[in-house]
Scaffold this active site. Structure first.
Site, PDB file in Angstrom:
ATOM      1  N   ARG A 189       0.909  -1.246   0.005  1.00  0.00           N
ATOM      2  CA  ARG A 189      -0.023  -0.021  -0.077  1.00  0.00           C
ATOM      3  C   ARG A 189       0.883   1.275  -0.061  1.00  0.00           C
ATOM      4  NH1 ARG A 189      -2.815   2.391   5.343  1.00  0.00           N
ATOM      5  NH2 ARG A 189      -4.048   4.260   4.299  1.00  0.00           N
ATOM      6  N   ASN A 215      -2.310   2.355  16.183  1.00  0.00           N
ATOM      7  CA  ASN A 215      -2.301   2.988  14.998  1.00  0.00           C
ATOM      8  C   ASN A 215      -3.890   3.013  14.613  1.00  0.00           C
ATOM      9  OD1 ASN A 215      -2.068   4.300  12.587  1.00  0.00           O
ATOM     10  ND2 ASN A 215      -0.384   3.243  11.774  1.00  0.00           N
ATOM     11  N   HIS A 244      -8.961  10.117  12.496  1.00  0.00           N
ATOM     12  CA  HIS A 244      -9.425  11.337  12.277  1.00  0.00           C
ATOM     13  C   HIS A 244     -11.098  11.202  12.248  1.00  0.00           C
ATOM     14  CE1 HIS A 244      -5.385  11.292  10.676  1.00  0.00           C
ATOM     15  NE2 HIS A 244      -5.549  10.520   9.737  1.00  0.00           N
ATOM     16  N   ASP A 263     -13.764   6.971  22.664  1.00  0.00           N
ATOM     17  CA  ASP A 263     -14.658   6.601  23.772  1.00  0.00           C
ATOM     18  C   ASP A 263     -13.924   5.175  24.555  1.00  0.00           C
ATOM     19  OD1 ASP A 263     -15.703   9.089  23.845  1.00  0.00           O
ATOM     20  OD2 ASP A 263     -17.435   8.228  23.133  1.00  0.00           O
ATOM     21  N   HIS A 323       1.932   6.545  14.139  1.00  0.00           N
ATOM     22  CA  HIS A 323       1.652   6.555  12.777  1.00  0.00           C
ATOM     23  C   HIS A 323       2.692   6.645  11.959  1.00  0.00           C
ATOM     24  CE1 HIS A 323      -2.464   8.259  13.594  1.00  0.00           C
ATOM     25  NE2 HIS A 323      -1.881   9.148  14.508  1.00  0.00           N
ATOM     26  N   LEU A 324       2.889   5.730  10.988  1.00  0.00           N
ATOM     27  CA  LEU A 324       3.941   5.321  10.005  1.00  0.00           C
ATOM     28  C   LEU A 324       4.394   6.882   9.351  1.00  0.00           C
ATOM     29  CD1 LEU A 324       2.097   2.190   8.922  1.00  0.00           C
ATOM     30  CD2 LEU A 324       4.664   2.216   9.430  1.00  0.00           C
ATOM     31  N   SER A 325       3.419   7.502   8.983  1.00  0.00           N
ATOM     32  CA  SER A 325       3.823   8.843   8.177  1.00  0.00           C
ATOM     33  C   SER A 325       3.859   9.862   8.949  1.00  0.00           C
ATOM     34  CB  SER A 325       2.854   8.974   7.051  1.00  0.00           C
ATOM     35  OG  SER A 325       1.519   9.247   7.440  1.00  0.00           O
ATOM     36  N   ARG A 384      -5.918  15.170   7.953  1.00  0.00           N
ATOM     37  CA  ARG A 384      -4.906  14.208   8.736  1.00  0.00           C
ATOM     38  C   ARG A 384      -4.410  14.926  10.067  1.00  0.00           C
ATOM     39  NH1 ARG A 384      -4.822   9.574   5.414  1.00  0.00           N
ATOM     40  NH2 ARG A 384      -4.729  10.284   3.309  1.00  0.00           N
TER      41      ARG A 384
HETATM   42  C1  DQA Z   1      -1.532   6.692   9.348  1.00  0.00           C
HETATM   43  C2  DQA Z   1      -1.899   8.000   8.650  1.00  0.00           C
HETATM   44  C3  DQA Z   1      -3.619   7.984   8.591  1.00  0.00           C
HETATM   45  O1  DQA Z   1      -3.888   9.304   8.224  1.00  0.00           O
HETATM   46  C4  DQA Z   1      -4.030   7.101   7.249  1.00  0.00           C
HETATM   47  O2  DQA Z   1      -5.418   7.068   7.184  1.00  0.00           O
HETATM   48  C5  DQA Z   1      -3.539   5.514   7.710  1.00  0.00           C
HETATM   49  C6  DQA Z   1      -2.142   5.435   8.075  1.00  0.00           C
HETATM   50  C7  DQA Z   1      -0.199   6.281   9.434  1.00  0.00           C
HETATM   51  O3  DQA Z   1       0.122   5.404   9.873  1.00  0.00           O
HETATM   52  O4  DQA Z   1       0.827   6.989   8.768  1.00  0.00           O
HETATM   53  O5  DQA Z   1      -4.105   4.804   7.209  1.00  0.00           O
HETATM   54  O6  DQA Z   1      -2.184   6.215  10.418  1.00  0.00           O
END
Ligand code: DQA
Length: 147
Positions: free
Chosen positions: A17, A74, A80, A87, A100-102, A111
């Site tokens: 992905r 994650n 978002h 909750d 978050h990876l990114s 985001r």
């Molecule tokens: C994510 C960042 C999110 O905005 C995105 O929808 C993901 C992956 C990340 O790991 O960077 O699916 O959580």
């Protein structure tokens, strides 16, 4: 002592992905490394991925009674959007780190908001798959202090 690592929607596709954003490491490889990292330090580490919001809520509720002491999550796109997962985490009152990876803050504006960050012990963004390892390391040091 047990740590739960939760992965939200589409993270099952890691490896193929959008690798320019999320890297080429697969979810299985990430999970295997984390289980080993936990085991090396004497912790049981469990992992769970779902594309379904309710199943993630159910797994968090289950954590209340299965010995989970720390959660690394994650929430992916649910970061978002999901008041329900927020909750659930607040409801079980188990400390957690958001991963978050990114680096979501240098991406699209939608985001930049997270339903989790203000409840999280810490937030990792932009470290790629290594961020999970840093988060688990942090969880272990927190738990070792309270043991
Ligand atoms: C994510 C960042 C999110 O905005 C995105 O929808 C993901 C992956 C990340 O790991 O960077 O699916 O959580």
């Amino acid at each position: 002592m047990s740590i739960l690592v939760l992965h939200g929607p589409n993270l099952n596709l890691l490896g193929t992905r959008e690798p320019q954003i999320y890297g080429s490491t697969t979810l299985d490889q990430i999970n295997e490394n984390l289980v080993k990292l936990g085991a090396d330090r004497g912790f049981l580490l469990q992992t769970f991925q779902s594309n379904h919001e309710g199943l993630i809520v159910d797994r968090i509720q289950q954590a209340r009674t299965d010995g989970t002491q720390f959660i690394v999550i994650n929430p992916a796109a649910f970061t978002h959007t999901s008041v329900a997962i927020r909750d659930a985490l607040a409801g079980v009152a188990i400390p957690f780190v958001e991963v978050h990876l990114s680096n979501v803050h240098r991406r699209e504006a939608f985001r930049h908001h997270s339903y989790f960050s203000d409840l999280a012990e810490a937030v990792m963004a932009g470290f790629g798959s290594a961020g999970y390892g840093y988060a688990v390391d942090f969880a272990i040091s927190r738990l070792a202090k309270t043991a």
